[in-house]
Design a protein around this motif. Structure first.
Motif, short mmCIF file in Angstrom:
data_model
loop_
_atom_site.label_atom_id
_atom_site.label_comp_id
_atom_site.label_asym_id
_atom_site.label_seq_id
_atom_site.Cartn_x
_atom_site.Cartn_y
_atom_site.Cartn_z
N VAL A 181 0.84 -1.21 0.00
CA VAL A 181 0.00 0.00 0.00
C VAL A 181 0.87 1.26 0.00
O VAL A 181 0.43 2.32 -0.45
CB VAL A 181 -0.96 -0.01 1.21
CG1 VAL A 181 -1.89 1.18 1.19
CG2 VAL A 181 -1.76 -1.30 1.22
N GLN A 182 2.11 1.12 0.48
CA GLN A 182 3.01 2.28 0.48
C GLN A 182 3.21 2.84 -0.92
O GLN A 182 3.52 4.02 -1.06
CB GLN A 182 4.36 1.90 1.09
CG GLN A 182 4.33 1.89 2.61
CD GLN A 182 5.67 1.54 3.19
OE1 GLN A 182 6.24 0.49 2.87
NE2 GLN A 182 6.20 2.41 4.02
N MET A 184 1.02 3.56 -2.87
CA MET A 184 -0.01 4.59 -3.08
C MET A 184 0.51 5.97 -2.66
O MET A 184 -0.12 6.99 -2.94
CB MET A 184 -1.28 4.26 -2.29
CG MET A 184 -2.11 3.15 -2.90
SD MET A 184 -2.56 3.47 -4.62
CE MET A 184 -3.81 4.73 -4.42
N ALA A 185 1.66 6.00 -1.99
CA ALA A 185 2.26 7.30 -1.65
C ALA A 185 2.73 8.02 -2.91
O ALA A 185 2.87 9.24 -2.92
CB ALA A 185 3.42 7.10 -0.69
N VAL A 256 -3.49 11.66 3.12
CA VAL A 256 -3.29 10.46 2.30
C VAL A 256 -1.80 10.14 2.16
O VAL A 256 -1.41 8.97 2.13
CB VAL A 256 -3.97 10.56 0.91
CG1 VAL A 256 -5.48 10.61 1.06
CG2 VAL A 256 -3.46 11.73 0.09
N TRP A 257 -0.98 11.15 2.11
CA TRP A 257 0.47 10.96 2.05
C TRP A 257 0.96 10.22 3.30
O TRP A 257 1.65 9.21 3.23
CB TRP A 257 1.15 12.31 1.89
CG TRP A 257 2.63 12.38 2.15
CD1 TRP A 257 3.22 12.93 3.24
CD2 TRP A 257 3.69 11.93 1.30
NE1 TRP A 257 4.59 12.86 3.13
CE2 TRP A 257 4.91 12.23 1.95
CE3 TRP A 257 3.74 11.29 0.07
CZ2 TRP A 257 6.15 11.92 1.42
CZ3 TRP A 257 4.98 10.98 -0.47
CH2 TRP A 257 6.17 11.29 0.19
N GLU A 259 -0.85 8.53 5.65
CA GLU A 259 -1.48 7.22 5.86
C GLU A 259 -0.82 6.15 4.98
O GLU A 259 -0.52 5.06 5.46
CB GLU A 259 -2.97 7.29 5.52
CG GLU A 259 -3.81 8.07 6.53
CD GLU A 259 -3.76 7.43 7.92
OE1 GLU A 259 -4.29 6.32 8.07
OE2 GLU A 259 -3.18 8.05 8.84
N THR A 260 -0.60 6.48 3.70
CA THR A 260 -0.06 5.47 2.80
C THR A 260 1.42 5.22 3.08
O THR A 260 1.84 4.07 3.20
CB THR A 260 -0.21 5.90 1.33
OG1 THR A 260 0.31 7.22 1.17
CG2 THR A 260 -1.67 5.88 0.90
N GLY A 264 1.03 2.48 5.84
CA GLY A 264 0.68 1.45 4.87
C GLY A 264 -0.81 1.24 4.79
O GLY A 264 -1.29 0.14 4.54
N ASP A 265 -1.55 2.32 5.03
CA ASP A 265 -3.01 2.25 5.06
C ASP A 265 -3.54 3.10 3.92
O ASP A 265 -2.99 4.17 3.64
CB ASP A 265 -3.49 2.80 6.41
CG ASP A 265 -4.96 2.55 6.65
OD1 ASP A 265 -5.28 1.90 7.65
OD2 ASP A 265 -5.79 3.02 5.84
N PHE A 266 -4.61 2.66 3.27
CA PHE A 266 -5.12 3.41 2.12
C PHE A 266 -5.72 4.76 2.53
O PHE A 266 -5.73 5.71 1.76
CB PHE A 266 -6.16 2.56 1.38
CG PHE A 266 -6.63 3.19 0.10
CD1 PHE A 266 -5.85 3.13 -1.05
CD2 PHE A 266 -7.85 3.85 0.05
CE1 PHE A 266 -6.28 3.71 -2.23
CE2 PHE A 266 -8.28 4.45 -1.13
CZ PHE A 266 -7.50 4.37 -2.27
N TRP A 272 -9.14 11.04 -0.23
CA TRP A 272 -8.58 11.03 -1.60
C TRP A 272 -9.35 11.98 -2.50
O TRP A 272 -8.75 12.72 -3.29
CB TRP A 272 -8.59 9.62 -2.19
CG TRP A 272 -7.46 8.78 -1.68
CD1 TRP A 272 -7.49 7.91 -0.64
CD2 TRP A 272 -6.12 8.75 -2.19
NE1 TRP A 272 -6.25 7.34 -0.45
CE2 TRP A 272 -5.39 7.83 -1.38
CE3 TRP A 272 -5.46 9.40 -3.22
CZ2 TRP A 272 -4.04 7.55 -1.59
CZ3 TRP A 272 -4.11 9.13 -3.44
CH2 TRP A 272 -3.41 8.23 -2.64
#
Lengths: 301, 263
Positions: A181-182, A184-185, A256-257, A259-260, A264-266, A272
């Motif tokens: 999930v990282q 997604m950063a 979001v930056w 968390e991801t 490692g959380d969406f 978003w």
């Protein structure tokens, strides 16, 4: 820009196909938009070269030179390590410290680009007055500098992250782990860059009309940082405060930056959506304002 | 020099009914604080300046046009409009060919960067490619003749060195049209001579030139035609001798040596 082949060029004449420029009153600067964007693309090397030269110039008289790109984030991390882990007595653990680093470096990207961007048009005086070129290249160059300064901070971030995730004992205060999930950063970072570009364009324009904008900026951005999830987690915020964060442009992007990248959380889908809206909305406003005012810059300097 | 162009050749620059006005502030340094104070008092400091009021003229390819007039006549605004830096408010400017500008403030917008970096950046902004710059770099440095200063920050340059470098950059872009604003006012006699020689060489190669100068003697020797601007209007357009004579007469001074060099 229509081009027409001129009459046979005289021997030694510079070009056989001559460019033709027609300057007429237009709502945008000088010529049609398509012409503008093509020139912008053709002269992109100017923005790159300017950014590179200015970065070299800042470090040219220092003992460590370009190493400062790494030393700056190391020193920032040391200051906060001292503050959070040593003075704070370890009440806040690695989770918090690593989150702090990630959010702080991201916020510094925004802060740095806004500060440098505010000086681009006013500081580009002679070039703006004497050369016909898309002025958008100047703030874009400042953006490029800010991103180049940000990238080395990721090395520092991941050095700490890897240590805590792989070697430090796990606990409630250390839940750090590598995760897919990282990745997604990366789009989250994209949104941060788009938002920052919009703010940079706004600051570049504002400084032309109000020369004290750059004096206010350090205080405004610091207050903004305290109101954003940098020194604390987004999910730690009180519900009533969270309600107002929809009006904080950087909130959702940092959320979001963080968390991801760190957890490692969406993150929440609504975050978003907000992040996308604020990033592209700000960029669109910045671009329209800059382009609308650009033709006035040479007479306002 | 005009005989280099055939009668059928289209002009390099066509200016038709050109009006330029712009809004500018009367403040020395506009600030947010002052803007807020003004808002309370219902004051406005923004003023519209009508810099050019309906100019029309043509510049034949391969000729040199001199522009004379008092301070504030609109000469520099005219140059910036022809260069595409300022947009016309009304009317139209048509320019055929690549333009290189050498306006009064010169090259070197970033004083912390070296001469070398400023040359490259100025040329990139003006639209030259990397290959073109590499090809001409040595010529630019040699013509400017500033020696090892080329790798020092521009802030360490003398006024003469800055203007030599600016001139060298402008002429080495191989422009079809060169716009020069008071460029030769600094620089020593030896450099003025080399600059004049270079300009004559460019005109011989069918380059077109527009020259703003208060040095009436150089307008007289370099130009084929001359225009006289006053308060944004075209007063006279014709052979340099006639226009200069009328201009000097208007100023109610005789053509002394001082006038010829310094006006």
């Amino acid at each position: 820009m229509p081009t027409a082949p001129g009459p046979a060029a005289a021997p030694g004449a510079p070009a056989d196909v001559r460019e033709r420029h027609v300057y007429e009153p237009t709502s945008s600067r000088l010529t049609t938009d398509r012409h503008y964007w093509r020139e912008l693309w053709e002269r992109r090397h100017f923005a790159l070269e300017l950014s590179r030269a200015e970065m070299d110039a800042t470090h040219s008289n220092t003992a460590f030179g370009r190493l400062w790109l790494l030393l700056n984030p190391v020193l920032t991390a040391s200051v906060y390590f001292l503050l959070v882990v040593i003075i704070g007595g370890g009440r806040k653990g690695p989770d918090y410290f690593v989150h702090l680093l990630g959010a702080l470096f991201a916020f510094h990207l925004l802060q740095g680009a806004m500060t440098a961007g505010s000086q681009t048009i006013v500081g580009g005086g002679k070039l703006v007055l004497n050369t016909s070129f898309p002025l958008l290249l100047l703030p874009l160059s400042a953006m490029r500098t800010a991103v180049s300064k940000f990238l080395p901070t990721l090395i520092i971030f991941f050095a700490f992250f890897s240590y805590f995730a792989l070697f430090a004992p796990k606990s409630d205060a250390n839940t750090l782990h590598f995760s897919v999930v990282q990745l997604m950063a990366i789009p989250a970072f994209g949104l941060l860059v788009v938002f920052t570009a919009g703010m940079t364009l706004l600051m570049a324009t504002a400084q032309v009309y109000f020369r004290d904008v750059s004096n206010f900026l350090p205080y405004v951005t610091r207050m903004w940082m305290y109101l954003s999830p940098v020194l604390y987690f987004a999910w730690q915020m009180k519900p009533w405060m969270l309600k107002f964060e929809i009006f904080n442009p950087i909130f959702a992007i940092l959320a979001v930056w963080g968390e991801t990248l760190v957890r490692g959380d969406f993150g929440l889908p609504s975050w978003w959506l907000m992040a996308v809206a604020w990033a592209f909305g700000t960029f669109a406003i910045g671009l329209v304002v800059f382009r609308a005012k650009e033709r006035e810059f040479p007479v306002r300097l | 020099m005009t005989d280099a162009t055939t009668p059928a050749a289209e002009p390099a620059i066509v200016v038709s009914d050109l009006h330029v006005s712009y809004r500018t502030t009367m403040e020395r340094r506009p600030t947010l604080r002052k803007a807020i104070v003004r808002l309370g008092r219902h004051e406005r400091t923004v003023r519209t300046v009508d810099a050019l009021k309906g100019l029309s003229f043509e510049v034949p390819r391969g000729s040199v046009l001199g522009v004379i007039g008092r301070n504030g006549a609109g000469k520099s605004t005219l140059m910036r409009t022809m260069a595409g830096i300022l947009p016309p408010t009304k009317g139209r400017v048509e320019v055929v060919g690549r333009t290189s500008t050498l306006l009064s403030l010169g090259v070197g917008f970033n004083k912390d960067l070296s001469g070398r970096e400023n040359i490259v950046l100025g040329a990139l902004a003006a639209g030259l490619t990397r290959a073109e710059i590499d090809e001409r770099y040595d010529d630019i440095a040699a013509f400017a003749d500033i020696g090892e200063f080329i790798d020092m920050p521009i802030r360490s340059y003398s006024a003469g060195m800055t203007s030599r470098l600016a001139f060298s950059v402008a002429v080495h872009q191989n422009p079809d049209i060169l716009l020069i604003d008071e460029a030769l006012s600094t620089g020593d006699a030896a450099f003025k001579e080399r600059a004049n020689a270079k300009m004559k060489e460019m005109v011989a190669q069918a380059s077109t030139m527009v020259l703003i100068s208060h040095a009436l003697a150089s307008v007289r020797t370099l130009c084929d035609e001359c225009i006289w601007l006053d308060h944004g209007e075209l007063v006279m357009h014709g052979p340099p001798d006639d226009v200069i004579r009328a201009y000097v007469h208007k100023l109610k001074v005789t053509e002394s040596a001082v006038v010829m060099e310094d006006l």
